[in-house]
Structures are given as C-alpha cells and as structure tokens.
Design a protein around this motif. Structure first.
Motif, PDB file in Angstrom:
ATOM      1  N   CYS A 268      -6.093   0.257  -7.373  1.00 28.51           N
ATOM      2  CA  CYS A 268      -6.923  -0.962  -7.909  1.00 28.51           C
ATOM      3  C   CYS A 268      -7.415  -1.682  -6.165  1.00 28.51           C
ATOM      4  O   CYS A 268      -7.784  -0.782  -5.723  1.00 28.51           O
ATOM      5  N   ASP A 269      -8.282  -2.207  -7.036  1.00 30.74           N
ATOM      6  CA  ASP A 269      -9.070  -2.525  -5.865  1.00 30.74           C
ATOM      7  C   ASP A 269      -8.600  -2.905  -4.799  1.00 30.74           C
ATOM      8  O   ASP A 269      -8.944  -3.039  -3.382  1.00 30.74           O
ATOM      9  N   HIS A 270      -7.248  -2.802  -4.332  1.00 33.41           N
ATOM     10  CA  HIS A 270      -6.367  -3.826  -3.183  1.00 33.41           C
ATOM     11  C   HIS A 270      -5.887  -2.284  -2.701  1.00 33.41           C
ATOM     12  O   HIS A 270      -5.166  -2.828  -1.854  1.00 33.41           O
ATOM     13  N   GLY A 271      -6.362  -1.228  -3.016  1.00 38.76           N
ATOM     14  CA  GLY A 271      -5.402  -0.464  -2.555  1.00 38.76           C
ATOM     15  C   GLY A 271      -3.813  -0.060  -3.117  1.00 38.76           C
ATOM     16  O   GLY A 271      -3.416   1.508  -2.547  1.00 38.76           O
ATOM     17  N   ARG A 272      -3.460  -0.331  -4.254  1.00 38.59           N
ATOM     18  CA  ARG A 272      -2.169   0.091  -4.489  1.00 38.59           C
ATOM     19  C   ARG A 272      -2.708   1.247  -5.559  1.00 38.59           C
ATOM     20  O   ARG A 272      -3.761   1.074  -6.288  1.00 38.59           O
ATOM     21  N   VAL A 273      -1.561   1.901  -6.054  1.00 37.30           N
ATOM     22  CA  VAL A 273      -1.637   3.172  -6.995  1.00 37.30           C
ATOM     23  C   VAL A 273      -0.771   2.871  -7.676  1.00 37.30           C
ATOM     24  O   VAL A 273       0.082   2.462  -7.584  1.00 37.30           O
ATOM     25  N   TYR A 274      -1.260   3.044  -8.945  1.00 39.86           N
ATOM     26  CA  TYR A 274      -0.130   3.112 -10.646  1.00 39.86           C
ATOM     27  C   TYR A 274       0.287   4.165 -10.661  1.00 39.86           C
ATOM     28  O   TYR A 274      -0.864   4.998 -10.991  1.00 39.86           O
ATOM     29  N   THR A 275       0.840   4.489 -11.118  1.00 39.01           N
ATOM     30  CA  THR A 275       1.667   5.714 -11.926  1.00 39.01           C
ATOM     31  C   THR A 275       2.575   5.301 -12.837  1.00 39.01           C
ATOM     32  O   THR A 275       3.048   4.378 -13.322  1.00 39.01           O
ATOM     33  N   PHE A 276       1.881   6.372 -14.395  1.00 34.52           N
ATOM     34  CA  PHE A 276       2.708   6.321 -15.564  1.00 34.52           C
ATOM     35  C   PHE A 276       2.533   7.715 -15.732  1.00 34.52           C
ATOM     36  O   PHE A 276       1.844   8.494 -16.272  1.00 34.52           O
ATOM     37  N   GLY A 277       4.122   7.603 -16.026  1.00 33.74           N
ATOM     38  CA  GLY A 277       4.155   8.969 -17.642  1.00 33.74           C
ATOM     39  C   GLY A 277       5.437   9.817 -17.148  1.00 33.74           C
ATOM     40  O   GLY A 277       5.886   9.415 -16.469  1.00 33.74           O
ATOM     41  N   GLY A 278       5.646  10.972 -17.616  1.00 30.79           N
ATOM     42  CA  GLY A 278       5.834  12.159 -16.998  1.00 30.79           C
ATOM     43  C   GLY A 278       6.859  12.436 -15.837  1.00 30.79           C
ATOM     44  O   GLY A 278       5.645  12.306 -15.214  1.00 30.79           O
ATOM     45  N   ASN A 279       7.791  12.476 -15.688  1.00 31.25           N
ATOM     46  CA  ASN A 279       8.009  12.429 -14.028  1.00 31.25           C
ATOM     47  C   ASN A 279       8.615  13.897 -13.795  1.00 31.25           C
ATOM     48  O   ASN A 279       9.772  13.799 -12.518  1.00 31.25           O
ATOM     49  N   GLN A 280       8.415  15.274 -14.884  1.00 30.36           N
ATOM     50  CA  GLN A 280       9.280  15.927 -14.726  1.00 30.36           C
ATOM     51  C   GLN A 280       8.989  16.585 -13.659  1.00 30.36           C
ATOM     52  O   GLN A 280      10.507  17.453 -13.062  1.00 30.36           O
TER      53      GLN A 280
END
Length: 427
Positions: free
Chosen positions: A384-396
């Motif tokens: 995102c524009d303020h530098g944060r990273v978002y993740t989603f999905g499998g975490n195997q």
C-alpha cells in the motif's frame, strides 16, 4: 595548471570509484536445475553468471523466474530477452527457455525489435517489443491460436499459422468467450453447483495443484508452441504483461485488461469456468451495474457510467496487473484491488475459499490505497502507499510472513473467516 590537472584526476578517480560502488549483481535462488550439475535447489542467493555474449548484467530489468525451473530477464541496453536455468531432463521449461542452462543467453525471438516488457509463467513466456508486437510461447494452451512465426521442431524455421491452428484445435474443451453465449452472461453459470459437487471439485483441484508444483510438465515438443504473435484488436497498445500458471494478462495504454489461456477457476474473469480462451478477450474489470461479489459483467467494454458513485469508488481504469498460479489481481487508478480466480486457500482475499469468476473488489482494503500486487500459486501479496504489506492465502511454507506456529495458524484462520487479509510489518 598542474594543480588543476591533479584535481581533475582526483575527481575522475572518485567518479570511477562511485561507478564501481554502483555496480550490482543479479542474484538467484530456488529451483534452477540447469545452473549446477547437482541440479539441487539453491537455498541461498548465488550470483548469476555473466553471459558470454557480452550483454552486461548491469542493464538487466524485469528479472523473474518461471514456475518449473528457468529464469528470464530483459537486457535494457540491447533489448534482448535473456533466459537461463533449465535442464534437458526437467520438462517443458527446457523448451520454453530456449534450451539455455547454466549460462544466460539471448532467446532467439524472430525479430530484432527490442523487448521492453516480459513475464514468465509456469511454462510459458510473454514479451512486448518496442513496436508493440506481443509474442508468447511455451505450453500450447497458453498460446492463442494465432500467427506462428517460429517452429521449435523444425530447427527454428519460419512457418505460417494454419498448421498451428489445426494443432491448437485438438485441445480438449477449447472454447472462446464468444462461443460461450449465454454461459458468460448473468448468474446462470458456476454458482449452481451443490455443496457436494463443489467440495469434490476443490479436492480435485488441490491434488492437481500439488502435482503441478512438484512435477514439471513433460518436455514434449508437441505440447509446446514456438514464439507466436498475439493478435489484438487494431489500435491496442500493450504496456505491461503478466503470466500465471497457464494464463496471461496484458494491460493496454488506456487501462484495459486482455486475457487468454486457461480459465478453469475463473482467472480470466469471464464469469464462468471456461477451460481454454483461444483468443485474447477484453476483461471487464470495472462495471457499475453492481458491486462486490455479485458484480455483473454485463458491460462488454469494461467502461463506467460517468458520474457513478461506484465509478468514483473503484476508479476509472486499471494501472497494474498480476497473475498468480491460478488467480489474477488488478489495481485501479484509485488504488483499489480487484481479484478473481482460484480461491481455495483464500488467495483472492475475500474472506472465503470460493473461486471468484469475475473481477471482484477486495472490500477489506477499500480504505487503503494499493500500489503493487503479486501472486503465487497459493497466496497474494500487496503493497500500500504508506509502505505496509498485506498478505493473504495459503501459509503452508510460511509464505505469508506471519509465522507457521499454532498461534499463527489461529491468526490465519481468523483472517480467512474475517476480512481475508493479514498485515506484515517490514523493519
């Protein structure tokens, strides 16, 4: 004069030292079986060997890895597409990479036009030249039934497209969006499956995905298409491309998205589980007839009604595209993230594990302006524009960056049940 001469020499020396400091290496790690004789995965970064052709790695861009054991890059200085890392016993990647192993070499495209954009999928590559010609090659189902320009089996000879079109027609369940008719309109497709059938389908796709990850496709030249020009509508100028497991997206200069290849989980955004889209089609990513998971694809041009509130919320055009293994993601000019395709592990970020057959807004991130997105086989990552990273999905394998312990597993479960996304803090 002597003093000035000495100062000039000092300045030149400092500039040379700065140039040396600016020089960088291209590093690689992971599964690239052709790099070393032991063919084992590289567990730590290793410098890429400089090409013997004199193409300096300092000018490389768009470096990326193909899913089944090869790598590619563009030499900005020469405009050549560089490939390496494949091995002759490692399946389709050997053909897709031009049979280039340890040493990076230019891929023999049938044109001298400089390559400006390129992307690698599981076993195919797509590239865009300076003259706006789009070439793609590799797995045959990833290549549109179009103009064949180079034949692998014939030792690189140039041919017409008729023979290739005949071969392409034998692909099972091959259809185009136009031939689907009513299958692509309304809500009469895909969501009529009962729960039992849906679970059976999910289990089948899970096994297939694991096999796809663990086993490279066979090196059968009859299954591999040589470089082919992708025929788009007149006037369409492609500025960016993305390659998934077996599908491809292309972004035009006016913010429209085109797609082709395999679409069995909805990754081509046509509203159904169409198996093969044989020719590029326009994906209506932005449509104001509805919103969220029930948005319609009734507008074939993907345009928006002027003054619409949904228009203002979602944006006016697409500015970024990305492909995961079997899902896709796009970002609008307003920073809104839309996803579609395989959702078994929550990789579409919609708070469930359903497949998404139409481009759908990730509503949990509506108040966050997304600047970049990338997709893996089982997960997605966005910045995102303020530098944060978002993740989603499998975490195997810990790919979400939130750990793999029991407490983290509970966190992921809550994430999937809730808004579908998890934030990763970067130091």
């Amino acid at each position: 004069m002597n003093g000035n001469g000495e100062r000039e020499k000092e300045v030149e020396k400092m500039e040379e030292e700065n140039d040396e400091e600016k020089r960088y290496k291209v590093l690689m790690w992971g599964y690239l079986p052709g790099v070393f004789t032991h063919k084992s995965p590289l567990n730590s970064p290793v410098a890429v060997q400089s090409p013997e052709t004199g193409i300096d790695v300092q000018s490389w861009k768009d470096v990326c890895g193909g899913g089944c054991g090869f790598a590619m890059a563009i030499s900005a200085g020469s405009g050549k597409l560089i490939t390496w890392g494949s091995a002759d016993d490692q399946g389709q990647s050997y053909l897709t990479s031009g049979k280039h192993g340890e040493t990076p070499e230019p891929f023999p495209l049938p044109t001298d036009d400089p390559v400006v954009k390129a992307a690698a999928g599981w076993a195919h590559i797509v590239s865009v030249t300076e003259k706006n010609d789009v070439y793609t090659w590799g797995w045959k189902e990833c290549v549109p039934s179009s103009k064949l320009v180079l034949n692998f089996a014939a030792g690189g000879s140039v041919e017409g497209g008729d023979a290739f079109r005949k071969e392409s027609s034998v692909l099972t369940e091959q259809e185009s969006p136009q031939s689907q008719g009513s299958k692509l309109t309304g809500s009469s497709v895909a969501h009529q499956d009962n729960k039992k059938a849906e679970e059976t389908t999910k289990r089948r796709r899970t096994v297939t995905a694991k096999q796809e990850l663990e086993s490279p496709p066979p090196a059968d030249e009859s299954l591999s298409a040589p470089p082919c020009i992708v025929e788009l509508d007149p006037g369409v100028k492609i500025t960016s491309v993305a390659a998934g497991g077996r599908h491809t997206l292309a972004l035009s200069d006016v913010g429209q998205v085109w797609g082709w290849g395999y679409g069995g989980e909805g990754q081509l955004g046509v509203g159904s589980r169409i198996k093969i889209v044989a020719t590029p089609h326009l994906i209506p990513c932005l449509d104001t007839s509805s919103h969220g998971a029930d948005r319609s694809l009734g507008n074939p041009q993907g345009s928006l009604t002027p003054g619409s509130q949904t228009h203002k919320a979602l944006g006016s055009y697409i500015k970024r595209i990305a492909c995961g293994g079997r899902h896709s993601a796009v970002i609008t000019d307003a920073g809104v993230l839309l996803t579609f395709g395989w959702g078994l592990y929550g990789q579409c970020g919609l708070g469930n594990t359903n497949d998404v057959l139409r481009p759908t807004c990730v509503s949990s991130l509506l108040n966050t302006r997304i600047e970049a997105v990338a997709g893996g086989l089982w997960h997605s990552v966005c910045l995102c524009d303020h530098g944060r990273v978002y993740t989603f999905g499998g975490n195997q394998f810990g790919q979400l960056g939130v750990g793999t312990g029991a407490d983290h597993a509970e966190r992921i479960a809550k994430c999937i049940a809730g808004d579908g996304t998890s934030m990763v803090s970067l130091a």
